[in-house]
Scaffold this active site. Sequence first.
Site, mmCIF file in Angstrom:
data_model
loop_
_atom_site.group_PDB
_atom_site.id
_atom_site.type_symbol
_atom_site.label_atom_id
_atom_site.label_comp_id
_atom_site.label_asym_id
_atom_site.label_seq_id
_atom_site.Cartn_x
_atom_site.Cartn_y
_atom_site.Cartn_z
ATOM 1 N N ALA A 1 0.723 -1.104 -0.388
ATOM 2 C CA ALA A 1 -0.123 0.383 0.104
ATOM 3 C C ALA A 1 1.206 1.543 0.260
ATOM 4 O O ALA A 1 0.942 2.043 -1.300
ATOM 5 C CB ALA A 1 -0.822 0.215 1.479
ATOM 6 N N ARG A 2 1.129 1.889 1.260
ATOM 7 C CA ARG A 2 2.099 3.321 1.107
ATOM 8 C C ARG A 2 3.106 2.800 2.480
ATOM 9 O O ARG A 2 2.801 1.680 3.716
ATOM 10 C CB ARG A 2 1.357 4.300 1.566
ATOM 11 C CG ARG A 2 0.545 4.767 0.300
ATOM 12 C CD ARG A 2 1.553 4.943 -0.370
ATOM 13 N NE ARG A 2 1.275 5.789 -1.973
ATOM 14 C CZ ARG A 2 1.597 5.287 -2.942
ATOM 15 N NH1 ARG A 2 0.960 3.375 -3.206
ATOM 16 N NH2 ARG A 2 0.769 5.578 -4.154
ATOM 17 N N HIS B 1 9.096 -1.325 -4.621
ATOM 18 C CA HIS B 1 7.938 -0.197 -5.545
ATOM 19 C C HIS B 1 7.719 -0.914 -6.360
ATOM 20 O O HIS B 1 7.347 -0.151 -7.476
ATOM 21 C CB HIS B 1 8.343 0.613 -5.110
ATOM 22 C CG HIS B 1 6.724 1.504 -5.190
ATOM 23 N ND1 HIS B 1 6.187 2.697 -4.239
ATOM 24 C CD2 HIS B 1 5.319 1.189 -5.488
ATOM 25 C CE1 HIS B 1 4.967 2.782 -4.122
ATOM 26 N NE2 HIS B 1 4.689 2.312 -4.933
ATOM 27 N N GLU C 1 10.677 5.973 1.396
ATOM 28 C CA GLU C 1 11.405 5.248 0.224
ATOM 29 C C GLU C 1 11.502 7.485 -0.434
ATOM 30 O O GLU C 1 10.868 8.276 -0.868
ATOM 31 C CB GLU C 1 10.619 4.753 -0.338
ATOM 32 C CG GLU C 1 8.949 5.728 -0.747
ATOM 33 C CD GLU C 1 8.107 3.919 -1.908
ATOM 34 O OE1 GLU C 1 8.030 4.635 -2.573
ATOM 35 O OE2 GLU C 1 8.041 3.417 -1.092
#
Length: 341
Positions: A255-256, A307, A285
Amino acid sequence: MAKVFITRLLPEPTMQRFRSCKLIGDLKVSPHDRVLTKEELAEGIQWCDVAVTQLTDAVDDSVLALNPRLRLVANYAVGYNNIDAASARRRGVLVSNTPGVLTDATADLAFSLLLACARNVVSGERYLRDGRWRSWAPTLLLGADVHHKVLGVVGMGRIGAAVARRALGFAMRVVYCDARDAAAVAEAAALGGGPADGGALRAAVAASTRMPLDDLLRCSDFVSLHVPLTPETRGMLGAERLALMKPTAFLINTARGAVVDEAALCRALRSGAIAGVGLDVYENEPAISEELLQCTREFGSCVLVPHIGSATLETRCAMGDLVFENVVACLENKPLPTRIP
């Protein structure tokens, strides 16, 4: 004729569509294959009518204020926490994203991380590559079963429902938590694809059990995160909630990154409070803490990837198509296909 600024080179099929669009008089693409500095981003947005941005581009109020002519920020991502959407609304700037088209690719990666953590795929590959394998052994690289285990899905949106659908194929029991009630979750899932996909996602939701987050953490063997980053979800999995998980459980996050307190996560791994983690996203990140990297060296069940949730050629091109369609709609003064309210 419009000026369009693209902050990072997109897949070639998408770039061809932008280059051949007769509505675009001037197309500028950043020459840098990296995250732009704030000054570089500001310079590009100050110049253009439409900006095509990445999730790494921080389009805040100070950037939006630079250009009263700006008409659209088309984000090449489903998430848009990198854009100050409230400021854009106040300034009359449209914002769009790319939902739906990356659902399956991201769900595939989430399940790949789940399997890689449970079955020591990465550590096994490293073990073999280092020349350490001598023979089959009864206790070599023992992992955990996935079939017939409990998967907890945190955020049963399109991607969460797609992960649940995959889990059912492994005969897993699926539980989930979501701010919406079960009927609203099922209805939203039905809109997650075409008639066949939507029906399958709705069926996956119907086969799952809704429960509060803390109860989900206590009973799940695998926890997969699929919530947007908001003030409410930032740091939602900190030390207290990680302590609720089984010591045999695995955490998956596509997700995040900031949904999880990474320092607390490292402590949980080192103390044995959880068995492993699979991450595609990170709190700060592209910077990754040395402590988290050290965990990957010490624990075979700690798997990190950079990612790549939507990183298939087909999906990235579909995202580009949706960005392009939003840009064209804006330039033709038509409703955007995926406008952020």
